[in-house]
Scaffold this active site. Sequence first.
Site, PDB file in Angstrom:
ATOM      1  N   GLU A 145     -11.330   4.818 103.095  1.00 47.68           N
ATOM      2  CA  GLU A 145     -11.639   3.837 102.049  1.00 47.68           C
ATOM      3  C   GLU A 145     -12.518   2.723 102.601  1.00 47.68           C
ATOM      4  OE1 GLU A 145     -11.633   4.463  98.677  1.00 47.68           O
ATOM      5  OE2 GLU A 145      -9.554   5.005  99.096  1.00 47.68           O
ATOM      6  N   THR A 148     -15.332   3.125 103.733  1.00 42.38           N
ATOM      7  CA  THR A 148     -16.077   3.697 104.854  1.00 42.38           C
ATOM      8  C   THR A 148     -17.438   4.214 104.410  1.00 42.38           C
ATOM      9  OG1 THR A 148     -14.813   5.677 104.369  1.00 42.38           O
ATOM     10  CG2 THR A 148     -14.109   4.400 106.284  1.00 42.38           C
ATOM     11  N   GLY A 186     -11.748   4.975  82.959  1.00 38.30           N
ATOM     12  CA  GLY A 186     -11.707   3.612  83.490  1.00 38.30           C
ATOM     13  C   GLY A 186     -10.517   3.322  84.386  1.00 38.30           C
ATOM     14  N   GLY A 190     -10.360   4.596  87.554  1.00 41.62           N
ATOM     15  CA  GLY A 190     -10.761   4.788  88.946  1.00 41.62           C
ATOM     16  C   GLY A 190     -10.637   6.219  89.405  1.00 41.62           C
ATOM     17  N   SER A 244     -12.683   8.456  88.282  1.00 40.75           N
ATOM     18  CA  SER A 244     -14.062   8.894  88.112  1.00 40.75           C
ATOM     19  C   SER A 244     -14.278   9.828  86.931  1.00 40.75           C
ATOM     20  CB  SER A 244     -14.610   9.495  89.403  1.00 40.75           C
ATOM     21  OG  SER A 244     -15.980   9.171  89.493  1.00 40.75           O
ATOM     22  N   SER A 245     -13.840   9.379  85.771  1.00 40.04           N
ATOM     23  CA  SER A 245     -14.203  10.094  84.552  1.00 40.04           C
ATOM     24  C   SER A 245     -15.718  10.075  84.377  1.00 40.04           C
ATOM     25  CB  SER A 245     -13.528   9.463  83.338  1.00 40.04           C
ATOM     26  OG  SER A 245     -14.042   8.177  83.066  1.00 40.04           O
ATOM     27  N   SER A 246     -16.375   9.065  84.947  1.00 41.89           N
ATOM     28  CA  SER A 246     -17.835   8.986  84.805  1.00 41.89           C
ATOM     29  C   SER A 246     -18.533  10.112  85.564  1.00 41.89           C
ATOM     30  CB  SER A 246     -18.363   7.620  85.252  1.00 41.89           C
ATOM     31  OG  SER A 246     -17.992   7.334  86.579  1.00 41.89           O
ATOM     32  N   GLU A 293     -26.283   7.509  87.994  1.00 39.68           N
ATOM     33  CA  GLU A 293     -25.328   6.395  87.939  1.00 39.68           C
ATOM     34  C   GLU A 293     -25.938   5.138  88.566  1.00 39.68           C
ATOM     35  OE1 GLU A 293     -21.386   7.498  87.824  1.00 39.68           O
ATOM     36  OE2 GLU A 293     -20.603   5.478  88.027  1.00 39.68           O
ATOM     37  N   ASP A 329     -17.965  10.400  94.599  1.00 39.30           N
ATOM     38  CA  ASP A 329     -17.438  10.845  93.301  1.00 39.30           C
ATOM     39  C   ASP A 329     -18.173  12.081  92.794  1.00 39.30           C
ATOM     40  OD1 ASP A 329     -16.131   8.493  93.695  1.00 39.30           O
ATOM     41  OD2 ASP A 329     -16.889   7.496  91.891  1.00 39.30           O
TER      42      ASP A 329
HETATM   43  P1  ADP Z   1     -14.060   5.708  85.751  1.00 38.39           P
HETATM   44  O1  ADP Z   1     -13.280   4.986  86.804  1.00 38.39           O
HETATM   45  O2  ADP Z   1     -13.147   6.514  84.874  1.00 38.39           O
HETATM   46  O3  ADP Z   1     -15.198   6.495  86.299  1.00 38.39           O
HETATM   47  P2  ADP Z   1     -16.205   4.220  84.540  1.00 38.39           P
HETATM   48  O4  ADP Z   1     -16.226   2.900  83.881  1.00 38.39           O
HETATM   49  O5  ADP Z   1     -17.048   4.430  85.733  1.00 38.39           O
HETATM   50  O6  ADP Z   1     -14.666   4.558  84.817  1.00 38.39           O
HETATM   51  O7  ADP Z   1     -16.647   5.320  83.479  1.00 38.39           O
HETATM   52  C1  ADP Z   1     -16.040   5.373  82.213  1.00 38.39           C
HETATM   53  C2  ADP Z   1     -17.090   5.634  81.138  1.00 38.39           C
HETATM   54  O8  ADP Z   1     -17.570   6.998  81.238  1.00 38.39           O
HETATM   55  C3  ADP Z   1     -16.538   5.516  79.738  1.00 38.39           C
HETATM   56  O9  ADP Z   1     -16.617   4.182  79.267  1.00 38.39           O
HETATM   57  C4  ADP Z   1     -17.472   6.431  78.958  1.00 38.39           C
HETATM   58  O10 ADP Z   1     -18.684   5.801  78.646  1.00 38.39           O
HETATM   59  C5  ADP Z   1     -17.757   7.539  79.944  1.00 38.39           C
HETATM   60  N1  ADP Z   1     -16.806   8.661  79.784  1.00 38.39           N
HETATM   61  C6  ADP Z   1     -15.941   9.114  80.708  1.00 38.39           C
HETATM   62  N2  ADP Z   1     -15.217  10.158  80.230  1.00 38.39           N
HETATM   63  C7  ADP Z   1     -15.639  10.374  78.981  1.00 38.39           C
HETATM   64  C8  ADP Z   1     -15.285  11.309  77.956  1.00 38.39           C
HETATM   65  N3  ADP Z   1     -14.325  12.217  78.123  1.00 38.39           N
HETATM   66  N4  ADP Z   1     -15.969  11.245  76.785  1.00 38.39           N
HETATM   67  C9  ADP Z   1     -16.925  10.332  76.585  1.00 38.39           C
HETATM   68  N5  ADP Z   1     -17.294   9.422  77.509  1.00 38.39           N
HETATM   69  C10 ADP Z   1     -16.672   9.428  78.704  1.00 38.39           C
HETATM   70 MG    MG Z   2     -16.837   5.661  87.394  1.00 40.17          MG
END
Ligand code: ADP
Ligand code: MG
Length: 383
Positions: free
Chosen positions: A34, A36, A122, A124, A126-128, A160, A172
């Site tokens: 972490e 790093t 959101g 952490g 990494s849904s993004s 990103e 990520d």
């Molecule tokens: P995280 O820690 O989950 O990566 P981020 O703030 O970096 O948080 O990313 C979250 C953003 O990614 C959401 O606000 C949205 O815009 C997008 N996102 C992630 N998953 C989805 C999903 N399943 N459908 C639509 N948008 C998503």
């Molecule tokens: Mg993210």
Amino acid sequence: MTPANKVRQQFFAEFKEEAAFIVRAPGRVNLIGEHTDYNDGFVFPMAIDRATWIALRPRDDNKVFAISIDMDDRRDFALDDLRRPAEVDWLAYLTGVAWSLRERGYALRGWEGVVSGDVPIGSGLSSSAALELAAARAFQCVSGFEWDAAEMALACQRAENNWLGVNCGIMDQMISAAGIEDRALLIDCRSLETSTAPLPAGAAVVILDTGTRRGLVDSEYNERRAQCEAAARHFGIAALRDIDLETFERRVHELDPLMRKRARHVISENERTLQAREVMDAGDAAALGKLMIESHISLRDDFEVSSAALDAIVDCANAEAACYGARMTGAGFGGCAVALVEADEAGAFSEQVAANYQAATGNQPALYVSKASRGAETVFAAG
Ligand code: ADP
Ligand code: MG
């Protein structure tokens, strides 16, 4: 309903036929290593068994039309007219990936489809990156170029960084692209070389979301980064990756007390992360747990990026007999911790820790037991 079924069914309802492709890309959790990454060091994440899914079919008019179930939104854009959105929303991840792939010379075809996932947004995890890599897979399916996991990770990281304006490292995207079932991925953040190691048999990974979110993280992050760079400059090296713990301890008196602590975290964390690979190869869950505990102490006391909530949930986890070790994970100041626990006890462990943490702090936690999963993939392709 699983997100796989959701996107498949919603696609059918919308387009009156089965999807031509179904793709998925996972979220991730970092087991050790972490702060790093920006010191050219090592990180050791695994892909979790929660992912973003897209069901889609190609289009012939160079357009993308996407329906987000989770955002309850439907939007389109033209590949020949990509615009950086004034405000970052979910569609910006799709336009960003398209922009980045085109920048790298990929000829893209359009598609239409349905997006949904079960990576908590959101938190952490990494849904993004999961959304980015799922989008890259979608473009790959309809455009027919070759899939190179590292190359796709770099393209999505660039999206990103340069399209969404988020200053993240490669971890990520790399783990979401290149995850392997039941294994963690050691990433050398300097060379981008990767290797894998098995998660210890009989051990499960539990993600512990404190329910608190980081504030003030940007200024703290920039300050830590500057301190690390200053320490590296002092030693005449490119990054703290380039000094071993023994040499550092010999010269530690040359640094002021604060810089000492910051540098000690990064240098010791790199060593722990490399040791983690050895103990994983040896199948030693107890030794891996011990490294995770040491990592947390170093992040808490030397790097000072933990929080009361993170310390509380880590203490609750470590107090359980089934726990090999727990630590905060991610940038810190809130968000998630990660624990390695006896697999048979993972359910009972999660319930107990959730109750104890909530009683101690009043915060509502969320706990996820997760297997290490495969990286971004095409799960279904018609014909
Ligand atoms: P995280 O820690 O989950 O990566 P981020 O703030 O970096 O948080 O990313 C979250 C953003 O990614 C959401 O606000 C949205 O815009 C997008 N996102 C992630 N998953 C989805 C999903 N399943 N459908 C639509 N948008 C998503
Ligand atoms: Mg993210």
